[in-house]
Design an enzyme around this catalytic site. Sequence first.
Site: not given
Length: 303
Positions: A12, A36, A48, A52, A116, A191, A221, A226, A254
Amino acid sequence: MPALICGSLAFDTITNFHGRFRDQILPEQIHILNVSFLVPTLRREFGGCAGNIAYSLHQLGGEPVVMAALGADGESYLRRMQEWGVPTDCVRVIDDSYTAQAIIVTDADNNQITAFHPGAMQRAHEIDVPTDRGLRLAIIAPDGREAMLRHAEQLAHADIPFIFDPGQGLPMFDGAELRRFIAQATWIAVNDYEAKMLCERTGADLAALSRMPHLRGVVVTLGAHGCEVWQGGEKQHVPAVAATAVVDPTGCGDAFRAALLYGLERGWSLERCAQLGNRVGAIKIACAGPQNHRLDRRALELQ
């Protein structure tokens, strides 16, 4: 008992934009977007999803088994996991590829934009789920498309319960494929943004998903708010834990999932797992990078 973690190993590159994305992006000009972001700070971290999750699960006292692909430049990552004492026999090195790379920009509101490059991750489907390791459970985290499909099928065939955690890989799959994942999984973890996309693509809301007889729960999540635990069509809100500082959200999801694996392996209720996940996530966000926080088992009352 060991828990199998299927997902990415990546490097990362983490940067911080001191403004807000919303102040730089004009909605009426989104069709000709050209922006930018000045990022005064830059760090390169081990990351990753698989790495993690394994990092936090190992610190909690679990036994992670990582199944992932590294590129020719991944020797330092392989050595790092071996130093933890995490087995790496299910990690394949792809000599003609780079290790997956993520370039992450975080703004002042902790929103993130990520580019990615999958690299070796695209060959992760060449690794088979080890069925002779006494696996108690597993997680399908973001990985190569074919790897996620294949490993979910292998886990289901071996009758190994697993968490379906599509994460940023969710857009790769259509409704039929997502419904297949759900039919094979034992739990779902997403999430709030991913939850909406999952529901749209499958045509089922969270209550309906959680009523499926084979699913033991859906966890959503909510960041600083919470999380929600859905079981049998009913929603339970699990309050957040206040962080001592908000430094870097990279890897918080993670860390939360590592806590889920830890608790589920021990037969905890999903609510209790989520409570631990919120605590671990609060510890992680106070530390820069996805694999630099420290978890005190005694402070977490895990002794």
